[in-house]
Design an enzyme around this catalytic site. Structure first.
Site, PDB file in Angstrom:
ATOM      1  CB  SER A 180      -0.823   0.051   1.355  1.00  0.00           C
ATOM      2  OG  SER A 180      -1.333   1.346   1.578  1.00  0.00           O
ATOM      3  CD  GLN A 232      -2.871   1.640  -2.847  1.00  0.00           C
ATOM      4  OE1 GLN A 232      -2.502   1.592  -1.695  1.00  0.00           O
ATOM      5  NE2 GLN A 232      -3.587   2.833  -2.737  1.00  0.00           N
ATOM      6  CE1 TYR A 265      -6.350   4.797  -1.688  1.00  0.00           C
ATOM      7  CE2 TYR A 265      -4.576   4.895  -0.258  1.00  0.00           C
ATOM      8  CZ  TYR A 265      -5.841   4.516  -0.471  1.00  0.00           C
ATOM      9  OH  TYR A 265      -6.491   3.392   0.493  1.00  0.00           O
ATOM     10  CB  THR A 288      -6.610   2.968  -4.870  1.00  0.00           C
ATOM     11  OG1 THR A 288      -5.914   1.635  -4.918  1.00  0.00           O
ATOM     12  CG2 THR A 288      -7.902   2.674  -4.106  1.00  0.00           C
ATOM     13  CE  LYS A 311      -7.845  -2.529  -3.923  1.00  0.00           C
ATOM     14  NZ  LYS A 311      -8.666  -1.473  -2.974  1.00  0.00           N
ATOM     15  CG  HIS A 362     -11.574   1.152  -0.596  1.00  0.00           C
ATOM     16  ND1 HIS A 362     -10.681   1.902  -1.588  1.00  0.00           N
ATOM     17  CD2 HIS A 362     -10.767   0.900   0.613  1.00  0.00           C
ATOM     18  CE1 HIS A 362      -9.699   2.077  -0.923  1.00  0.00           C
ATOM     19  NE2 HIS A 362      -9.613   1.615   0.399  1.00  0.00           N
TER      20      HIS A 362
HETATM   21  C1  FNR Z   1      -8.040  -1.386   2.823  1.00  0.00           C
HETATM   22  N1  FNR Z   1      -7.764  -1.105   1.268  1.00  0.00           N
HETATM   23  C2  FNR Z   1      -6.694  -0.293   0.992  1.00  0.00           C
HETATM   24  N2  FNR Z   1      -7.132  -0.149  -0.461  1.00  0.00           N
HETATM   25  C3  FNR Z   1      -6.018   0.203  -1.042  1.00  0.00           C
HETATM   26  O1  FNR Z   1      -6.213   0.444  -2.395  1.00  0.00           O
HETATM   27  N3  FNR Z   1      -5.195   1.064  -0.255  1.00  0.00           N
HETATM   28  C4  FNR Z   1      -5.110   0.907   0.996  1.00  0.00           C
HETATM   29  O2  FNR Z   1      -4.042   1.501   1.557  1.00  0.00           O
HETATM   30  C5  FNR Z   1      -6.026   0.295   1.718  1.00  0.00           C
HETATM   31  N4  FNR Z   1      -6.024   0.019   3.132  1.00  0.00           N
HETATM   32  C6  FNR Z   1      -7.025  -0.676   3.737  1.00  0.00           C
HETATM   33  C7  FNR Z   1      -6.895  -1.012   5.040  1.00  0.00           C
HETATM   34  C8  FNR Z   1      -7.803  -1.874   5.799  1.00  0.00           C
HETATM   35  C9  FNR Z   1      -7.712  -2.310   6.961  1.00  0.00           C
HETATM   36  C10 FNR Z   1      -8.968  -2.611   4.868  1.00  0.00           C
HETATM   37  C11 FNR Z   1      -9.652  -3.607   5.274  1.00  0.00           C
HETATM   38  C12 FNR Z   1      -8.720  -2.185   3.584  1.00  0.00           C
HETATM   39  C13 FNR Z   1      -9.004  -1.758   0.614  1.00  0.00           C
HETATM   40  C14 FNR Z   1      -8.534  -3.256   0.387  1.00  0.00           C
HETATM   41  O3  FNR Z   1      -7.280  -3.145  -0.657  1.00  0.00           O
HETATM   42  C15 FNR Z   1      -9.449  -4.214  -0.330  1.00  0.00           C
HETATM   43  O4  FNR Z   1     -10.250  -3.465  -1.536  1.00  0.00           O
HETATM   44  C16 FNR Z   1     -10.543  -4.731   0.648  1.00  0.00           C
HETATM   45  O5  FNR Z   1      -9.899  -4.808   1.849  1.00  0.00           O
HETATM   46  C17 FNR Z   1     -11.354  -5.818  -0.012  1.00  0.00           C
HETATM   47  O6  FNR Z   1     -12.341  -6.184   0.946  1.00  0.00           O
HETATM   48  P1  FNR Z   1     -12.373  -7.259   1.813  1.00  0.00           P
HETATM   49  O7  FNR Z   1     -11.428  -8.490   1.378  1.00  0.00           O
HETATM   50  O8  FNR Z   1     -11.522  -6.849   3.225  1.00  0.00           O
HETATM   51  O9  FNR Z   1     -13.720  -7.587   2.403  1.00  0.00           O
END
Ligand code: FNR
Length: 382
Positions: free
Chosen positions: A106, A127, A129, A155, A251, A275
Site C-alpha cells: 500500500s 498500490q 492513491y 486506487t 482498482k 474498497h
Molecule cells: C484497505 N483497502 C485499501 N485499499 C487500497 O487501495 N489502499 C490501502 O491502503 C487500503 N487500506 C486498507 C486498509 C484496511 C484495514 C482494509 C480492510 C482495506 C482496501 C483493500 O485493498 C480491499 O479492497 C478490501 O480490503 C477488500 O475487501 P475485503 O476482502 O476486506 O472484504
C-alpha cells in the site's frame, strides 16, 4: 455467522489488538450495509455439484501480466499493516511469495518499498492513491521502478475518505484521536511491544522517506486528509502513464461503463471493488456488480475482484461470476494480526485446500474451467 479460517483469525485478532486498530480493520462506511452484503451475497451463491468426472489431475495455476501464480489470488493493498504485526508488510509479503502469489504494498504502508521488495523472492506489486502532492506520486513511482515493482495498482475509489463511524468512536480518527490512541495502546502492552511501538516513533515508510523525516500516525492522518483529491479524472491517469510503462491496474471499478472506459484508456486490468465496504455504503457488493462488468469487458483486460472474499469457495464463486483473479483483504489481515506471517501462510494454505475441494466437486480441472456452469443457474446472479 460463517465458519472459516478467517473468522477464527478475526476472533484472535480482536483479542490481540487494541480496539482502535481492530475496528479500523474490521469496520466499514456508515451503517456497513455494503460491508455485510459483500460477504453474504457471495456466500449465498450456490455452487453446482458435479460427480464421477475423474478429477485426479487438478491445476490451480494461472498466468497474469507475465507472472505465474500458484493460485488466482493476490494480497490486496492494506494500509498500516506494520501496526498489526511487527514489520507486518514484510511478513505478509514473504508469506505470499512463499506461496507463489503477488503481494501488493500500500501507499500508506509502515515498511517502505525499499524494505519489502528485497525481502522477497518474487516481484512485488505497488498500490498508489491519486494525491494532490504529485511530487510524492512521481517519487513513489520512481522508487517502485528502481525496487523492481512489476505491477502498479491505481486506487481510484478514494477521491474523498468514506465516513467510518467505528473509527470516529474508537479514536482512530477525530479531534482527540492521538490522545485516545495512546491511552488504548497502553492497555495492550503485549501488542505495543510486538509491533515495536514502544520506544520509537512510528514511521509511515513511503511517506516518511519522501518527506525526509519520521511521520507519526497523527501527522500522517493530517497529511493524507489534506491530500485526497476530488478533482481526479482519467486525465490524471494519462499523467501516470508517462512515468509508468509496466502493467497498470485500476482498482475500485463497480460499474460496466467505468470498466469500458478503463479498456479505452488502455488499462491492463481492473479490480472490481467497493474498497471492502469502506467508502460508499449502499453501493452494490462486488459479487452483484461482477456479472454485468464481465459481460462488458471480459477478455479485453484482466478482471480482478475483491470485497467479501473470505474462503476458497468464495474465490471459486467470484471466478465463476467472471473474475480472472481475486484479491484478499481482511481475510489475510486478520491472520496477520493474529499470528504474523505464519498466520498468513496458514490462511493461504487453507484457501488453497478449500479451492481444491470446490473445484473437484464442481468438476473444474483448471482455473479456466471455472465459469458460469460452476454455479446453479437461477442463483448465479446472487
Ligand atoms: C484497505 N483497502 C485499501 N485499499 C487500497 O487501495 N489502499 C490501502 O491502503 C487500503 N487500506 C486498507 C486498509 C484496511 C484495514 C482494509 C480492510 C482495506 C482496501 C483493500 O485493498 C480491499 O479492497 C478490501 O480490503 C477488500 O475487501 P475485503 O476482502 O476486506 O472484504
Amino acid at each position: 455467522m460463517i465458519i472459516s479460517a478467517s473468522t477464527d483469525y478475526r476472533v484472535a485478532a480482536q483479542r490481540r489488538l487494541p480496539p482502535f486498530l481492530f475496528h479500523y480493520i474490521d469496520g466499514g462506511a456508515y451503517a456497513e450495509h455494503t460491508l455485510r452484503r459483500n460477504v453474504s451475497d457471495l456466500s449465498d451463491i450456490a455452487l453446482r455439484q458435479r460427480v464421477l468426472r475423474n478429477m485426479s489431475a487438478l491445476s490451480l495455476e494461472t498466468r497474469l501480466f507475465n507472472e505465474t501464480l500458484s493460485m488466482p489470488v493476490v494480497l490486496a493493498p492494506i494500509g498500516l499493516c506494520g501496526m498489526f504485526a511487527r514489520r507486518g508488510e514484510a511478513q505478509a509479503a514473504k508469506a505470499a511469495a512463499d506461496k507463489g502469489i503477488p503481494f501488493t504494498l500500500s501507499t500508506v504502508s509502515v515498511c517502505p518499498i525499499e524494505e519489502v521488495a528485497p525481502a522477497i523472492q518474487r516481484p512485488m506489486w505497488f498500490q498508489l492513491y491519486v494525491l494532490k502532492d504529485r511530487g510524492f506520486m512521481k517519487n513513489a513511482l520512481e522508487r517502485a521502478k528502481s525496487a523492481g515493482v512489476t505491477t502498479l495498482v491505481f486506487t481510484v475509489d478514494m477521491p474523498v475518505p468514506g465516513a467510518r463511524y467505528r473509527d470516529a468512536h474508537s479514536g482512530m480518527s477525530g479531534p482527540n484521536a492521538p490522545l485516545r490512541r495512546i491511552l488504548q495502546a497502553c492497555t495492550h502492552p503485549r501488542w505495543a511491544m510486538d509491533v515495536g511501538l514502544l520506544g520509537r516513533p512510528h514511521d509511515l515508510g513511503n511517506i516518511s522517506t519522501y518527506r525526509g523525516h519520521p511521520t507519526g500516525l497523527a501527522d500522517y492522518i493530517g497529511w493524507l486528509g489534506a491530500n485526497f483529491d476530488p478533482s481526479i479524472s482519467w486525465k490524471d491517469l494519462e499523467w501516470i502513464r508517462e512515468f509508468w510503462d509496466g502493467p497498470m491496474v485500476i482498482k475500485g471499478i463497480l460499474d460496466p461503463q467505468d470498466a469500458k472506459d478503463a479498456v479505452s484508456f488502455g488499462a491492463n486490468g481492473i479490480v472490481v471493488s467497493n474498497h471492502g465496504g469502506r467508502q460508499l455504503d449502499g453501493v452494490l457488493s462486488s459479487a452483484r456488480a461482477m456479472p454485468a462488468i464481465a459481460d462488458a469487458v471480459k477478455g479485453q483486460l484482466a478482471i480482478l475482484a475483491d470485497s467479501g472474499i473470505r474462503t476458497g469457495l468464495d474465490v471459486v464463486r467470484m471466478i465463476a461470476l467472471g473474475a480472472d483473479t481475486v484479491m484478499l483483504g481482511r481475510a489475510f489481515v486478520y491472520a496477520l494480526a493474529a499470528a504474523g506471517g505464519a498466520g498468513v501462510s496458514n490462511l493461504l494454505d487453507l484457501i488453497e485446500k478449500e479451492m481444491r475441494v470446490a473445484m473437484v466437486l464442481t468438476g473444474a480441472k483448471s482455473i479456466s474451467e471455472i465459469n458460469g456452469d460452476s454455479l446453479v443457474r437461477e442463483l448465479k446472479h446472487a
